[in-house]
Scaffold this motif. Structure first.
Motif, PDB file in Angstrom:
ATOM      1  N   GLU A 153     -27.858 -49.440  -8.937  1.00 32.64           N
ATOM      2  CA  GLU A 153     -27.185 -48.811 -10.080  1.00 32.64           C
ATOM      3  C   GLU A 153     -26.932 -49.855 -11.163  1.00 32.64           C
ATOM      4  OE1 GLU A 153     -24.871 -45.106  -8.118  1.00 32.64           O
ATOM      5  OE2 GLU A 153     -23.945 -47.047  -7.805  1.00 32.64           O
ATOM      6  N   LEU A 154     -26.643 -49.335 -12.353  1.00 37.67           N
ATOM      7  CA  LEU A 154     -26.694 -50.197 -13.525  1.00 37.67           C
ATOM      8  C   LEU A 154     -25.459 -50.043 -14.397  1.00 37.67           C
ATOM      9  CD1 LEU A 154     -28.884 -51.994 -14.709  1.00 37.67           C
ATOM     10  CD2 LEU A 154     -29.810 -49.998 -15.867  1.00 37.67           C
ATOM     11  N   GLN A 155     -24.979 -51.168 -14.920  1.00 39.65           N
ATOM     12  CA  GLN A 155     -24.051 -51.128 -16.053  1.00 39.65           C
ATOM     13  C   GLN A 155     -24.775 -51.858 -17.170  1.00 39.65           C
ATOM     14  OE1 GLN A 155     -20.216 -52.768 -15.045  1.00 39.65           O
ATOM     15  NE2 GLN A 155     -19.890 -51.307 -13.387  1.00 39.65           N
ATOM     16  N   ILE A 206     -23.395 -57.688  -6.588  1.00 39.60           N
ATOM     17  CA  ILE A 206     -23.402 -57.628  -8.052  1.00 39.60           C
ATOM     18  C   ILE A 206     -24.329 -58.710  -8.602  1.00 39.60           C
ATOM     19  CG2 ILE A 206     -21.985 -57.852 -10.143  1.00 39.60           C
ATOM     20  CD1 ILE A 206     -19.568 -56.962  -8.418  1.00 39.60           C
ATOM     21  N   MET A 207     -25.338 -58.290  -9.366  1.00 41.36           N
ATOM     22  CA  MET A 207     -26.266 -59.236  -9.998  1.00 41.36           C
ATOM     23  C   MET A 207     -26.132 -59.118 -11.509  1.00 41.36           C
ATOM     24  SD  MET A 207     -27.683 -60.428  -7.283  1.00 41.36           S
ATOM     25  CE  MET A 207     -29.148 -61.316  -7.774  1.00 41.36           C
ATOM     26  N   LYS A 208     -26.340 -60.225 -12.205  1.00 36.89           N
ATOM     27  CA  LYS A 208     -26.185 -60.198 -13.665  1.00 36.89           C
ATOM     28  C   LYS A 208     -27.369 -60.871 -14.349  1.00 36.89           C
ATOM     29  CE  LYS A 208     -21.171 -59.927 -13.803  1.00 36.89           C
ATOM     30  NZ  LYS A 208     -20.934 -58.940 -14.836  1.00 36.89           N
ATOM     31  N   PRO A 209     -28.571 -60.342 -14.178  1.00 29.76           N
ATOM     32  CA  PRO A 209     -29.737 -60.979 -14.796  1.00 29.76           C
ATOM     33  C   PRO A 209     -29.765 -60.750 -16.305  1.00 29.76           C
ATOM     34  CG  PRO A 209     -30.364 -58.913 -13.769  1.00 29.76           C
ATOM     35  CD  PRO A 209     -28.919 -59.116 -13.446  1.00 29.76           C
ATOM     36  N   HIS A 210     -30.251 -61.747 -17.047  1.00 33.89           N
ATOM     37  CA  HIS A 210     -30.402 -61.567 -18.496  1.00 33.89           C
ATOM     38  C   HIS A 210     -31.728 -60.867 -18.737  1.00 33.89           C
ATOM     39  CE1 HIS A 210     -26.887 -63.925 -19.272  1.00 33.89           C
ATOM     40  NE2 HIS A 210     -27.343 -64.851 -18.453  1.00 33.89           N
ATOM     41  N   LEU A 211     -31.717 -59.564 -18.598  1.00 33.58           N
ATOM     42  CA  LEU A 211     -32.954 -58.787 -18.705  1.00 33.58           C
ATOM     43  C   LEU A 211     -32.654 -57.448 -19.375  1.00 33.58           C
ATOM     44  CD1 LEU A 211     -34.364 -59.206 -15.062  1.00 33.58           C
ATOM     45  CD2 LEU A 211     -35.306 -60.253 -17.129  1.00 33.58           C
ATOM     46  N   PRO A 261     -32.640 -53.308 -19.597  1.00 31.17           N
ATOM     47  CA  PRO A 261     -32.336 -52.342 -18.528  1.00 31.17           C
ATOM     48  C   PRO A 261     -33.572 -51.759 -17.828  1.00 31.17           C
ATOM     49  CG  PRO A 261     -31.185 -51.759 -20.563  1.00 31.17           C
ATOM     50  CD  PRO A 261     -32.040 -52.925 -20.889  1.00 31.17           C
ATOM     51  N   GLN A 262     -34.734 -51.712 -18.554  1.00 32.58           N
ATOM     52  CA  GLN A 262     -35.938 -51.140 -17.925  1.00 32.58           C
ATOM     53  C   GLN A 262     -36.358 -51.909 -16.683  1.00 32.58           C
ATOM     54  OE1 GLN A 262     -35.157 -51.598 -21.267  1.00 32.58           O
ATOM     55  NE2 GLN A 262     -37.196 -52.202 -21.977  1.00 32.58           N
ATOM     56  N   LYS A 263     -35.910 -53.163 -16.553  1.00 27.49           N
ATOM     57  CA  LYS A 263     -36.323 -53.983 -15.396  1.00 27.49           C
ATOM     58  C   LYS A 263     -35.516 -53.648 -14.136  1.00 27.49           C
ATOM     59  CE  LYS A 263     -39.108 -56.896 -17.651  1.00 27.49           C
ATOM     60  NZ  LYS A 263     -40.546 -56.882 -17.430  1.00 27.49           N
ATOM     61  N   SER A 284     -27.890 -50.725 -24.522  1.00 22.72           N
ATOM     62  CA  SER A 284     -29.253 -50.222 -24.744  1.00 22.72           C
ATOM     63  C   SER A 284     -30.303 -51.314 -24.541  1.00 22.72           C
ATOM     64  CB  SER A 284     -29.371 -49.622 -26.131  1.00 22.72           C
ATOM     65  OG  SER A 284     -29.062 -50.634 -27.071  1.00 22.72           O
ATOM     66  N   ASP A 285     -29.976 -52.562 -24.829  1.00 29.71           N
ATOM     67  CA  ASP A 285     -30.999 -53.607 -24.747  1.00 29.71           C
ATOM     68  C   ASP A 285     -30.733 -54.666 -23.682  1.00 29.71           C
ATOM     69  OD1 ASP A 285     -28.750 -54.474 -25.973  1.00 29.71           O
ATOM     70  OD2 ASP A 285     -29.766 -55.730 -27.450  1.00 29.71           O
ATOM     71  N   LYS A 286     -29.598 -54.580 -22.993  1.00 28.75           N
ATOM     72  CA  LYS A 286     -29.382 -55.620 -21.966  1.00 28.75           C
ATOM     73  C   LYS A 286     -28.553 -55.106 -20.781  1.00 28.75           C
ATOM     74  CE  LYS A 286     -25.429 -58.291 -23.778  1.00 28.75           C
ATOM     75  NZ  LYS A 286     -24.391 -58.107 -22.853  1.00 28.75           N
TER      76      LYS A 286
END
Ligand code: BT5
Length: 324
Positions: free
Chosen positions: A195-197, A141-146, A148-150, A200-202
């Motif tokens: 995969e992503l949680q 599990i990673m939690k980058p402040h980025l 979603p497109q990244k 819209s912007d983060k």
């Protein structure tokens, strides 16, 4: 309880095979010597061999061939990745557990790992064969402040980390097939599922699933993948320590992730391209919108694959299966 075990394993990691007295261990772990003794017994039950010598104390002389929390923690050299470990003997999919944990406040770097998956999956809900005791089936599990497109870049960062780890631990030289396959001699040894949680912007969490065939013999693979799959042990001809590989993947991933957060994707892109199998070659990309054939030019600064077709048109491929 758990934090005593963590401190104990940490102390043994740092002792480099030297004896640690019961008193010293009790002080390090902040508990009684009786509690230490109980934990030592638990480690023995798990397959760790501990030598106990009067007036000297304890030292670990052998460890089990496992990927349990204790085994991975012993000698792990990371600051965040794998500092929290959830190990299970058998689960449907580590990915599902990691999703649940990520949704309920798991910290960055939390690792879910199992000896067996009964419903392991790849992209588009394809089956991922995960037999018991010979592979690495893990989700990080990673939690980058980025934004979603990244997120797709994390597949590429992970691919580089896996290749470097395999090189370091086995001396084999794997290659990457865009976007998520690691191959040795054209056969798949590792698959990655990002995969992503997100909002819209983060990004809230990225769940990175890694499936590595490690100590499989060819009979461990079902008929339908026998021609396309391989394991590190088949390629190397010896058994390979799964825990050492997990530790090395986490260590490589931690340093690439920090490089990426400081300097962006360009340094990762260069590394990725140096390991890529298809760049400069004619390939066929099967996408949900049809098949594109042409020469793979490389990846963009976002990690998107560029293919030039016979007419000179350059296509940007976001998701596909590639035939080289
Ligand atoms: C992948 O999907 O390659 C991603 C695999 C991710 C697996 C990990 S294990 C831990 C975590 N928990 C999960 O449930 N999943 C992740 P994809 O590119 O869609 O490739 C899937 C295809 O690879 C299948 O359709 C088969 O052809 C082939 N395949 C299945 N099992 C394999 C194996 N063990 N080794 C090599 N190829 C395999």
């Amino acid at each position: 309880m758990q934090s005593i075990r963590k401190k104990l394993i940490q102390a043994f990691s740092e002792s480099n095979g030297e004896f640690l007295s019961g008193q010293a261990l009790a002080e390090i772990a902040g508990c009684s010597r009786t509690a230490i003794w109980k934990h030592i017994e638990e480690l023995r039950k798990e397959g760790f061999k501990l030598e106990a010598v009067r007036k000297k104390g304890y030292r670990i002389i052998d460890t089990p061939d496992s990927v349990t929390e204790n085994k991975i923690r012993l000698g792990l050299n990371t600051k965040t990745l794998g500092q929290v470990i959830h190990y299970e003997e058998s689960v449907p999919s580590t990915q599902k557990i990691a999703h649940d944990l990520a949704g309920s406040g798991a910290v960055e770097g939390t690792l879910v790992i199992a000896d067996e998956q009964t419903a392991g999956r790849g992209r588009l809900m394809r089956e991922w064969h995960s037999s018991s005791g010979n592979g690495i089936w893990m989700s990080l599990i990673m939690k980058p402040h980025l934004p979603p497109q990244k997120a797709p870049q994390f597949t590429l960062i992970t691919a580089v980390a896996v290749v470097q780890a395999i090189e370091d631990v086995t001396g084999l030289q794997p290659q990457i097939k865009w976007p998520n396959d690691i191959l040795i001699d054209g056969k798949k040894v590792t698959g990655i599922l990002t995969e992503l949680q997100a909002e819209s912007d983060k990004i809230n969490s990225i769940i990175i699933g890694i499936g590595m065939n490690v100590n499989h013999s060819i009979d461990h693979f079902p008929d339908e993948i026998r021609q396309i799959a391989t394991s590190l042990s088949i390629e190397k001809g010896t058994r390979i320590s799964r825990s050492k590989l997990v530790q090395t993947v986490l260590e490589k991933m931690e340093s690439l992730y920090s490089l990426y957060m400081k300097e962006g994707f360009i340094p990762i892109k260069l590394l990725w391209e140096s390991y890529a199998v298809s760049i400069g070659k004619r390939i066929r990309a099967r996408t949900i919108n049809g098949t594109i054939e042409g020469t793979a030019l490389g990846i963009t600064e976002e990690g998107v694959l560029k293919i030039e077709d016979g007419e000179g048109t350059i296509h940007r491929i976001y998701s596909a299966d590639i035939e080289v």
